[in-house]
Design an enzyme around this catalytic site. Structure first.
Site, PDB file in Angstrom:
ATOM      1  N   LYS A 149       0.905  -1.225  -0.046  1.00  0.00           N
ATOM      2  CA  LYS A 149       0.068  -0.095  -0.044  1.00  0.00           C
ATOM      3  C   LYS A 149       1.000   1.223   0.091  1.00  0.00           C
ATOM      4  CE  LYS A 149      -3.035   2.852   2.669  1.00  0.00           C
ATOM      5  NZ  LYS A 149      -3.714   3.309   3.846  1.00  0.00           N
TER       6      LYS A 149
ATOM      7  N   GLY B 195      -8.189   9.369   8.970  1.00  0.00           N
ATOM      8  CA  GLY B 195      -8.643   9.726  10.513  1.00  0.00           C
ATOM      9  C   GLY B 195      -9.700  10.719  10.552  1.00  0.00           C
TER      10      GLY B 195
ATOM     11  N   ALA C  82      -9.675   5.668   3.247  1.00  0.00           N
ATOM     12  CA  ALA C  82      -9.360   6.718   4.276  1.00  0.00           C
ATOM     13  C   ALA C  82     -10.695   7.720   4.445  1.00  0.00           C
ATOM     14  CB  ALA C  82      -8.164   7.768   3.847  1.00  0.00           C
ATOM     15  N   GLY C  83     -10.827   7.963   5.503  1.00  0.00           N
ATOM     16  CA  GLY C  83     -12.199   9.145   5.706  1.00  0.00           C
ATOM     17  C   GLY C  83     -13.400   8.600   6.187  1.00  0.00           C
TER      18      GLY C  83
ATOM     19  N   ALA D 120      -9.594   2.005   8.765  1.00  0.00           N
ATOM     20  CA  ALA D 120      -8.941   1.392  10.090  1.00  0.00           C
ATOM     21  C   ALA D 120      -9.349   2.237  11.412  1.00  0.00           C
ATOM     22  CB  ALA D 120      -7.247   1.958  10.126  1.00  0.00           C
ATOM     23  N   SER D 121      -9.424   3.628  11.361  1.00  0.00           N
ATOM     24  CA  SER D 121      -9.724   4.045  12.613  1.00  0.00           C
ATOM     25  C   SER D 121     -11.226   4.208  12.706  1.00  0.00           C
ATOM     26  CB  SER D 121      -9.464   5.693  12.366  1.00  0.00           C
ATOM     27  OG  SER D 121      -8.161   5.957  12.043  1.00  0.00           O
TER      28      SER D 121
END
EC number: 2.8.1.10
Lengths: 256, 66
Positions: A97, A158, A184-185, A206-207
């Site tokens: 990645k 994040g 992301a986001g 992830a987050s």
């Protein structure tokens, strides 16, 4: 609900990042609940003063998921290429990645450095999955140099702001033939479902899971959101209308 | 000789190899990668890479990350 990435079938359209989990126990439960087949890891210094256990790799093995090393924290193409090569040596995978960040406040990609690194890594035999911006032209350039997928940010890493430019994500889906992974986001399940409804092939987050109040419950929610979004995309939604359209027929209406 | 390993000072006997160093800093056997003075040294080269006084070594492994 599998898809193919770099010629390899991946059993789930949800790719899970391992960053941000409070501990490995919660992370393992979240990975299992999410149903993911692919998880990201970073490459960092081993703790030479206390020794390291390699617990994260054991966990990944136990869960039977594939490893996707990232180049998080790199600001130049040169740095990212070296980290990718180190990750290949450490984890015996040529998948990466690719992240080349332009700015620490937004963590948005530096398109110029990203494209340069992608070209170099593709030439070196890597399966390159670049974290990119939602710029359709840059996404096309990345696909043109041989990236195995493009991974546009929905919004900054994040941030939990979701998909801030759905139109661009749809344009990206139309402008490349490789898989599009929204990366992301994502903040909550509806964001992931929207990304899939726009035609993305998968979602990487992830987050949204690891920092949720209940990561395991959120991992489950994301699993269903990604599946639901994909099914809805394939099912073909009804067009948006300005005025109502009755679903009950007017014929046979009683006169009272 | 004096080395810098992951940003910290580290002493090793002259003639030590990279494989010797890796063994002294971590018990981990797999999932490791090493760079010396900013250059990647693949695993197969560790036992034949002699370290020099002043070398900067990075010993890396998996960490949680998105």
């Amino acid at each position: 609900m599998s898809f193919e990435l770099g010629g390899v079938p991946i059993p789930s359209r949800l790719v899970l990042g391992t960053g941000g989990a409070a501990n490995l126990t919660v992370l393992e439960q979240a990975i299992r609940a999410s149903g993911t087949g692919l998880v990201t890891v970073a490459l960092r210094r081993v703790d030479t003063t206390h020794g390291t256990s390699g617990g994260l790799l054991d966990l990944v093995d136990r869960c039977g998921v594939r490893l996707l090393p990232n180049t998080a924290g790199c600001y130049t193409a040169g740095e990212a290429v070296k980290v990718a090569q180190l990750a290949r040596d450490a984890f015996e995978t040529d998948w990466v990645k690719l992240e080349v960040i332009g700015d620490e406040r937004t963590l948005l990609p530096d398109g110029v450095e990203l494209l340069r690194a992608a070209e170099e890594l593709v030439a070196d035999g890597f399966t390159v999955l670049p974290y990119t911006s939602d710029d359709p032209i840059l996404a096309r350039r990345l696909a043109d140099v041989g990236c195995a997928a493009v991974m546009p940010a929905g919004s900054p890493i994040g941030s939990g702001l979701g998909v801030s430019n759905p139109h661009h994500i749809r344009l990206i889906r139309q402008s490349v033939t490789v898989p599009v992974i929204l990366d992301a986001g994502i903040g909550t399940a509806s964001d992931a479902a929207l990304a899939m409804e726009l035609g993305c092939d998968a979602v990487l987050l992830a987050s949204a899971v690891t920092r949720a109040a209940d990561p395991v419950a959120m991992a489950t929610a994301m699993r269903y959101a990604v599946e639901s979004g994909r099914l809805a995309y394939q099912a073909g939604r009804i067009p948006r209308r300005f005025h109502a359209l009755a679903s009950t027929p007017d014929d046979g209406r009683p006169e009272l | 000789m004096e080395l810098t390993v992951n940003g910290l000072g580290h002493s090793l006997p002259i003639g030590s190899t990279l494989a010797d160093l890796v063994r002294t800093v971590t018990e981990q056997k797999r999932g490791l990668a090493v760079a010396v003075n900013g250059e990647v040294v693949p695993r197969g080269g560790w036992s034949v890479t002699l370290l020099c006084d002043g070398d900067r070594v990075e010993v890396l492994s998996a960490a949680q990350g998105g």
